[in-house]
Scaffold this motif. Sequence first.
Motif, PDB file in Angstrom:
ATOM      1  N   MET A  28       0.843  -1.211   0.000  1.00 17.64           N
ATOM      2  CA  MET A  28       0.000   0.000   0.000  1.00 17.64           C
ATOM      3  C   MET A  28       0.872   1.252   0.000  1.00 17.64           C
ATOM      4  O   MET A  28       0.540   2.246  -0.645  1.00 17.64           O
ATOM      5  N   LEU A  29       1.977   1.204   0.720  1.00 16.28           N
ATOM      6  CA  LEU A  29       2.894   2.351   0.725  1.00 16.28           C
ATOM      7  C   LEU A  29       3.457   2.579  -0.671  1.00 16.28           C
ATOM      8  O   LEU A  29       3.628   3.728  -1.091  1.00 16.28           O
ATOM      9  N   ASP A  30       3.723   1.484  -1.395  1.00 15.22           N
ATOM     10  CA  ASP A  30       4.167   1.611  -2.784  1.00 15.22           C
ATOM     11  C   ASP A  30       3.126   2.356  -3.618  1.00 15.22           C
ATOM     12  O   ASP A  30       3.468   3.222  -4.417  1.00 15.22           O
ATOM     13  N   GLU A  31       1.857   2.007  -3.423  1.00 16.34           N
ATOM     14  CA  GLU A  31       0.778   2.656  -4.179  1.00 16.34           C
ATOM     15  C   GLU A  31       0.643   4.129  -3.821  1.00 16.34           C
ATOM     16  O   GLU A  31       0.366   4.961  -4.669  1.00 16.34           O
ATOM     17  N   ILE A  32       0.829   4.453  -2.556  1.00 24.18           N
ATOM     18  CA  ILE A  32       0.697   5.841  -2.091  1.00 24.18           C
ATOM     19  C   ILE A  32       1.793   6.705  -2.689  1.00 24.18           C
ATOM     20  O   ILE A  32       1.561   7.857  -3.055  1.00 24.18           O
ATOM     21  N   ASP A  33       2.992   6.161  -2.791  1.00 20.23           N
ATOM     22  CA  ASP A  33       4.125   6.809  -3.459  1.00 20.23           C
ATOM     23  C   ASP A  33       4.357   8.265  -3.037  1.00 20.23           C
ATOM     24  O   ASP A  33       4.589   9.138  -3.866  1.00 20.23           O
ATOM     25  N   GLY A  34       4.251   8.530  -1.745  1.00 23.06           N
ATOM     26  CA  GLY A  34       4.570   9.863  -1.232  1.00 23.06           C
ATOM     27  C   GLY A  34       3.443  10.877  -1.306  1.00 23.06           C
ATOM     28  O   GLY A  34       3.630  12.033  -0.919  1.00 23.06           O
TER      29      GLY A  34
END
Length: 113
Positions: A28-34
């Motif tokens: 999910m953090l990958d999807e959020i990407d900052g």
Amino acid sequence: MRWSHVQENWSAFYEAIQEKWEDADESMLDEIDGDQRAFIRYIAEITEQDPQEAREEIKEWLAGEIPSDVVMDPSHDNHSIALSGKYVGEGEDEFADDARFGDDDDYPDDGDR
């Protein structure tokens, strides 16, 4: 720290994020990407808070220091060296070996000192 620090080094913050919010999932953090808004929504979801409460929690987290593993991330090395270039004399290369300065005993004396 500011959100820009987090956003610029997003993947380096995964460990710190997962330390603070144990239910945070790396995919999910990958999807959020900052993306700050997406991160606030995600933290609100996994902590079962409303977005304003999650925003305040993130704001408190941002008030802390940048985690040392983020500061020491190898991706920062060349950037830091390049920034130090303003202190290197004209015609010198900031990425060059510094053995001629005499602080590394592994190099043979080349007679320039």
